[in-house]
Design an enzyme around this catalytic site. Structure first.
Site, short mmCIF file in Angstrom:
data_model
loop_
_atom_site.label_atom_id
_atom_site.label_comp_id
_atom_site.label_asym_id
_atom_site.label_seq_id
_atom_site.Cartn_x
_atom_site.Cartn_y
_atom_site.Cartn_z
CB SER A 1 -10.37 30.92 -5.65
OG SER A 1 -9.58 30.73 -4.48
CG LEU A 2 -9.79 34.18 -1.05
CD1 LEU A 2 -8.98 35.11 -0.15
CD2 LEU A 2 -10.33 33.02 -0.23
CD GLU B 1 -3.61 35.74 14.12
OE1 GLU B 1 -4.69 36.09 13.64
OE2 GLU B 1 -3.40 34.59 14.55
CG HIS C 1 -7.15 34.64 17.96
ND1 HIS C 1 -7.86 33.47 18.08
CD2 HIS C 1 -6.49 34.55 16.77
CE1 HIS C 1 -7.63 32.71 17.03
NE2 HIS C 1 -6.80 33.35 16.22
#
Length: 311
Positions: free
Chosen positions: A89-90, A266, A198
């Site tokens: 769906s992205l 991550e 980040h």
């Protein structure tokens, strides 16, 4: 006797000629080599960390001279790759803003190959023609581990790097699809191994960084250790370096799975860069969450990294 002397003289002359060629080559190589001090001035940004303990530059607006970098890299005749995964769906919501903005701001003036990994047939939206840009839409199949998006992404990316990408580009970036370029993402970002700081954890104390703390995990970083917390939204460098990370990540996931341990993409990324220091770090300007208040340290947002479902 005279013949031997003649041969020795010829050999000596040939050796001197080789030494002269080596000297000329060395001098030319020195002239072409780009020094960090030629384009990077950390003193221009005393309000932020601009250099790591291992002397890698942290790229903030104001620290680099793009004109010097442009002069150097144009002589190198480089090609840069940008890989993005458009699955599920992205795709419908995020791919077009990503590509439209990237075609405008990602490495303008250089040859760029966009690698778009898709799980279904895809017709790209029309974009302004740029002869320096090309697009490869690469179909991926569904396998039993497909539900683990990061595992799938790194496995597919590593396969394509081995098969063809390493022969096609000099530098490669892999980015999340839910990103919109807002200003130039240029040659100041190029290096052997590139990590993204980040945007949230950069401004927090090191003791609070969310490294993997389970000693049984491959991603484990003990308390008291660690440098920065890196975001998984962007990773880059020369192709073999990106490939090395992907392979180490896959190896770590499989080892942890065998031992009944879970971690996150991550955290594996942060363990990798803890052991293999990046040669260049991108400041939070290059992947800023627009839902955060903009601190005074961030002069220009290069990329807006939108949380899923907020774009």
């Amino acid at each position: 006797m005279k013949a031997k002397r003649r041969i020795l003289l010829q050999l000596l002359t040939f050796c001197l000629f080789l030494l002269l060629l080596a000297k000329i080559h060395f001098r030319n190589h020195q002239e072409e080599e780009l020094l960090l001090s030629d384009w990077f001035n950390p003193r221009r940004r005393l309000d932020v960390i601009t250099t790591t303990d291992w002397l890698a530059p942290i790229i903030w607006e104001g620290t680099f001279d793009r004109k010097v970098l442009e002069t150097y890299f144009r002589k190198q005749n480089i090609t840069v790759g940008l890989a993005v995964f458009a699955v599920g769906s992205l795709t419908d919501k995020y791919l077009d803003p990503f590509l439209q903005s990237a075609s405008k701001f990602f490495m303008p003036g250089y040859r760029v190959i966009f690698y778009i990994m898709v799980d279904k047939y895809l017709q790209l939206q029309e974009m302004e023609h740029n002869p320096l840009q090309s697009f490869q839409v690469l179909k991926i199949g569904k396998e039993r581990w497909w539900s683990n998006f990061d595992l799938m992404r790194m496995k597919i990316l590593s396969e394509h790097i081995r098969d063809h990408i390493r022969y096609e580009v000099d530098f490669l970036f892999s980015m999340n699809i839910n990103m919109v370029f807002q200003s130039e993402f240029g040659v100041e970002t190029l290096s052997t191994s590139v990590a993204q700081l980040h945007p949230w954890w950069y401004f927090r104390k090191r003791t609070n960084l969310p490294y993997e703390r389970k000693p049984t995990s491959v991603a484990h970083i003990p308390f008291g250790l660690g440098d920065f917390y890196y975001a998984g939204a962007i990773i880059g460098g020369v192709p073999f370096q990106v490939l090395d990370f992907a392979q180490q990540y896959l190896k770590g996931v499989f080892l942890d799975t065998e031992n009944g341990v879970n971690s996150t993409y991550e955290k594996y990324l942060n363990k990798y860069f803890f052991l293999n220091k990046p040669t260049k770090l991108l400041s939070p300007e290059y992947s800023w969450d627009p839902t955060f208040n903009l601190p005074r340290h961030v002069w220009f947002v290069k990329i807006a990294h939108h949380p899923i479902d907020t774009l």
